[in-house]
Design a protein around this motif. Structure first.
Motif, PDB file in Angstrom:
ATOM      1  N   GLU A  14      41.713  51.712 -63.302  1.00 44.59           N
ATOM      2  CA  GLU A  14      40.610  50.785 -63.617  1.00 44.59           C
ATOM      3  C   GLU A  14      39.451  51.542 -64.267  1.00 44.59           C
ATOM      4  O   GLU A  14      38.792  51.044 -65.165  1.00 44.59           O
ATOM      5  CB  GLU A  14      40.069  50.131 -62.337  1.00 44.59           C
ATOM      6  CG  GLU A  14      40.999  49.185 -61.643  1.00 44.59           C
ATOM      7  CD  GLU A  14      40.325  48.649 -60.386  1.00 44.59           C
ATOM      8  OE1 GLU A  14      39.913  47.475 -60.400  1.00 44.59           O
ATOM      9  OE2 GLU A  14      40.205  49.405 -59.399  1.00 44.59           O
ATOM     10  N   VAL A  15      39.204  52.742 -63.764  1.00 47.61           N
ATOM     11  CA  VAL A  15      38.092  53.535 -64.313  1.00 47.61           C
ATOM     12  C   VAL A  15      38.448  54.007 -65.728  1.00 47.61           C
ATOM     13  O   VAL A  15      37.632  53.930 -66.652  1.00 47.61           O
ATOM     14  CB  VAL A  15      37.754  54.730 -63.393  1.00 47.61           C
ATOM     15  CG1 VAL A  15      36.462  55.393 -63.839  1.00 47.61           C
ATOM     16  CG2 VAL A  15      37.670  54.305 -61.932  1.00 47.61           C
ATOM     17  N   LEU A  18      37.884  51.361 -68.206  1.00 41.00           N
ATOM     18  CA  LEU A  18      36.475  51.249 -68.632  1.00 41.00           C
ATOM     19  C   LEU A  18      36.172  52.275 -69.718  1.00 41.00           C
ATOM     20  O   LEU A  18      35.522  51.977 -70.720  1.00 41.00           O
ATOM     21  CB  LEU A  18      35.535  51.437 -67.436  1.00 41.00           C
ATOM     22  CG  LEU A  18      35.503  50.301 -66.404  1.00 41.00           C
ATOM     23  CD1 LEU A  18      34.667  50.709 -65.180  1.00 41.00           C
ATOM     24  CD2 LEU A  18      34.923  49.029 -67.022  1.00 41.00           C
ATOM     25  N   PHE A  19      36.651  53.511 -69.524  1.00 46.09           N
ATOM     26  CA  PHE A  19      36.417  54.551 -70.536  1.00 46.09           C
ATOM     27  C   PHE A  19      37.017  54.154 -71.886  1.00 46.09           C
ATOM     28  O   PHE A  19      36.530  54.556 -72.932  1.00 46.09           O
ATOM     29  CB  PHE A  19      37.028  55.889 -70.085  1.00 46.09           C
ATOM     30  CG  PHE A  19      36.078  56.770 -69.304  1.00 46.09           C
ATOM     31  CD1 PHE A  19      35.128  57.548 -69.957  1.00 46.09           C
ATOM     32  CD2 PHE A  19      36.142  56.834 -67.915  1.00 46.09           C
ATOM     33  CE1 PHE A  19      34.255  58.360 -69.242  1.00 46.09           C
ATOM     34  CE2 PHE A  19      35.275  57.643 -67.187  1.00 46.09           C
ATOM     35  CZ  PHE A  19      34.328  58.415 -67.858  1.00 46.09           C
ATOM     36  N   GLU A  20      38.111  53.368 -71.838  1.00 50.81           N
ATOM     37  CA  GLU A  20      38.808  53.037 -73.090  1.00 50.81           C
ATOM     38  C   GLU A  20      38.257  51.790 -73.782  1.00 50.81           C
ATOM     39  O   GLU A  20      38.697  51.443 -74.873  1.00 50.81           O
ATOM     40  CB  GLU A  20      40.309  52.881 -72.806  1.00 50.81           C
ATOM     41  CG  GLU A  20      40.935  54.255 -72.539  1.00 50.81           C
ATOM     42  CD  GLU A  20      42.376  54.205 -72.082  1.00 50.81           C
ATOM     43  OE1 GLU A  20      42.896  53.088 -71.839  1.00 50.81           O
ATOM     44  OE2 GLU A  20      42.967  55.297 -71.962  1.00 50.81           O
ATOM     45  N   LEU A 208      35.909  61.820 -60.802  1.00 52.59           N
ATOM     46  CA  LEU A 208      34.598  62.121 -60.175  1.00 52.59           C
ATOM     47  C   LEU A 208      33.883  60.803 -59.830  1.00 52.59           C
ATOM     48  O   LEU A 208      33.400  60.622 -58.707  1.00 52.59           O
ATOM     49  CB  LEU A 208      33.723  62.962 -61.119  1.00 52.59           C
ATOM     50  CG  LEU A 208      32.228  63.037 -60.752  1.00 52.59           C
ATOM     51  CD1 LEU A 208      32.025  63.801 -59.440  1.00 52.59           C
ATOM     52  CD2 LEU A 208      31.407  63.685 -61.867  1.00 52.59           C
ATOM     53  N   LEU A 209      33.837  59.884 -60.793  1.00 50.41           N
ATOM     54  CA  LEU A 209      33.135  58.611 -60.552  1.00 50.41           C
ATOM     55  C   LEU A 209      33.833  57.811 -59.461  1.00 50.41           C
ATOM     56  O   LEU A 209      33.186  57.140 -58.646  1.00 50.41           O
ATOM     57  CB  LEU A 209      33.032  57.807 -61.856  1.00 50.41           C
ATOM     58  CG  LEU A 209      32.157  58.444 -62.945  1.00 50.41           C
ATOM     59  CD1 LEU A 209      32.197  57.617 -64.226  1.00 50.41           C
ATOM     60  CD2 LEU A 209      30.710  58.616 -62.484  1.00 50.41           C
ATOM     61  N   ALA A 253      29.211  54.868 -64.493  1.00 49.10           N
ATOM     62  CA  ALA A 253      28.529  55.101 -63.201  1.00 49.10           C
ATOM     63  C   ALA A 253      27.693  53.868 -62.852  1.00 49.10           C
ATOM     64  O   ALA A 253      27.680  53.407 -61.708  1.00 49.10           O
ATOM     65  CB  ALA A 253      27.648  56.349 -63.286  1.00 49.10           C
ATOM     66  N   ARG A 254      26.997  53.311 -63.830  1.00 46.33           N
ATOM     67  CA  ARG A 254      26.169  52.112 -63.595  1.00 46.33           C
ATOM     68  C   ARG A 254      27.022  50.937 -63.122  1.00 46.33           C
ATOM     69  O   ARG A 254      26.657  50.223 -62.184  1.00 46.33           O
ATOM     70  CB  ARG A 254      25.395  51.765 -64.896  1.00 46.33           C
ATOM     71  CG  ARG A 254      24.771  50.401 -64.964  1.00 46.33           C
ATOM     72  CD  ARG A 254      23.881  50.072 -63.764  1.00 46.33           C
ATOM     73  NE  ARG A 254      22.732  50.950 -63.625  1.00 46.33           N
ATOM     74  CZ  ARG A 254      22.311  51.466 -62.460  1.00 46.33           C
ATOM     75  NH1 ARG A 254      22.942  51.196 -61.324  1.00 46.33           N
ATOM     76  NH2 ARG A 254      21.253  52.258 -62.388  1.00 46.33           N
TER      77      ARG A 254
END
Ligand code: SAM
Ligand code: DTB
Ligand code: SF4
Length: 333
Positions: A14-15, A18-20, A208-209, A253-254
């Motif tokens: 899922e993270v 978001l990056f993509e 990390l996030l 992060a937000r």
């Protein structure tokens, strides 16, 4: 008042998703989350002071203060309390609401905790919130700092558990998690984030996030540091990341920690005003104000004041929209 259900169960795919996202879709999402929780035109200001510099026995590859690397840093023992108070008074006059004190220790001794506890009380008397970062803490030290009235403890996870061993060998990821637990047990607010641009992969940034947002409680403050490359440290030759990738990290992060303050932390000196503005648009709502971080440079106060004025940004006292917002306009001072 926002009715956010904070999530503690993020999965890595899922993270990564978001990056993509296309950059502007991600920014739109992050801004929407930001506006639901905070005044989008207000930034909390902290001031940082190195109260004991250099000579640290840890081997963090990015850090100019480690004894393992020859960086030419100006070392000094613990500063006298009167010097600290004088600097805190100046920080307050510059609009800071929080004063952060850093010491290059692996873990403070009982005596050092007593000395720092006195500093915390003195800085509180100036009318500032306090934050300290002193290395690993046991229960007893956390309890003493809490009794002194400490507001925040900064202790970063720094990177993913997988990449961690490439950066630090003298303490483990679990050691860091233990310190965070001791801080929480004594009701001190947690400031915990990491550094990017150390040669880690996007997966490591995502992990990390994920680690930060899946802690038992989200850290109240999440510093995202862009590596400041310091001559003599092993990370000097690390492959960095683009400002766009940094802004993506801030935006995610937000989204993942919507009610936390996300700090655009180290690395601003090397960023354009426009890159910093995009970080703020992506949801960063805290910065270090003052021309020095611990040992490296940060933008001049005048330059920051001009940037915030151009963007119409006000300094914010540390209060999310879930409680009444009190923002202070610098020109009121
Ligand atoms: N010694 C304590 C500790 O490590 O917990 C406190 C001070 S330490 C300098 C605080 C944080 O600063 C580190 O965890 C790291 O995230 C960040 N930091 C240190 N050197 C940096 C650098 N060159 N660039 C960016 N961030 C850095
Ligand atoms: C954090 O995450 N960043 C600050 C603070 N916590 C203590 C430190 C940044 C240090 C940058 C390198 C230096 O100035 O020595
Ligand atoms: Fe020491 Fe902290 Fe620097 Fe690591 S980051 S070397 S623990 S001062």
């Amino acid at each position: 008042m926002p009715t956010t259900n904070l999530r503690y169960d993020w999965l890595l795919p899922e993270v990564i998703a978001l990056f993509e996202l296309p950059f502007f879709d991600l920014l739109y999402k992050a801004q929407s989350v930001h506006r639901a929780h905070f005044d989008a035109n207000a930034v909390q200001l902290s001031t940082l002071l190195s109260i004991k510099t250099g000579g640290c026995p840890e081997d963090c590859k990015y850090c100019p203060q480690s004894v393992h690397y020859d960086t030419g840093v100006n070392t000094h023992p613990l500063l006298p309390i009167k010097d600290i108070v004088a600097i805190a008074v100046e920080a307050k006059a510059n609009g800071a609401s929080r004063f952060c004190m850093g010491a290059a220790w692996r873990s403070p001794t009982k005596k050092q905790i007593t000395q720092v506890a006195e500093m915390i009380s003195a800085v509180r008397d100036v009318g500032l919130e306090t934050c300290v970062t002193l290395g690993m803490l046991d229960e007893n030290s956390a309890s003493k700092l809490s009794q002194a009235g400490l507001d925040y403890y900064n202790h970063n996870l720094d990177t993913s558990p997988e990449f961690y061993g490439e950066i630090i060998s003298t303490r483990t990821y679990q050691d860091r998690l233990n310190t965070l637990k001791h801080v929480r047990n004594h009701h001190i607010k947690v400031c915990c984030g990491g550094i990017v641009g150390m040669g880690e992969s996007r997966n490591d940034r995502a992990e990390l996030l994920k680690q930060l947002s899946n802690l038992p409680e989200h850290p109240e403050s999440v510093p995202i540091n862009m590596l400041v490359k310091v001559e003599g440290t092993p990370s000097m030759t690390a492959e960095g990341i683009s400002n766009f990738e940094f802004i993506r990290t801030v935006a995610i992060a937000r989204i993942m920690m919507p009610a936390s303050f996300v700090r655009l932390s180290a690395g601003r000196s090397a960023m354009s005003a426009e890159a910093q503005a995009l970080c703020i648009m992506a949801g960063a709502n805290s910065v270090f104000m003052g021309e020095k971080l611990l040992t490296t440079s940060n933008p001049e106060v005048d330059v920051d004041t001009a940037l915030f004025s151009e963007l119409g940004i006000k300094p914010l006292l540390d209060t999310p929209l879930t409680t009444p917002v009190i923002s202070k306009i610098a020109s009121d001072k």
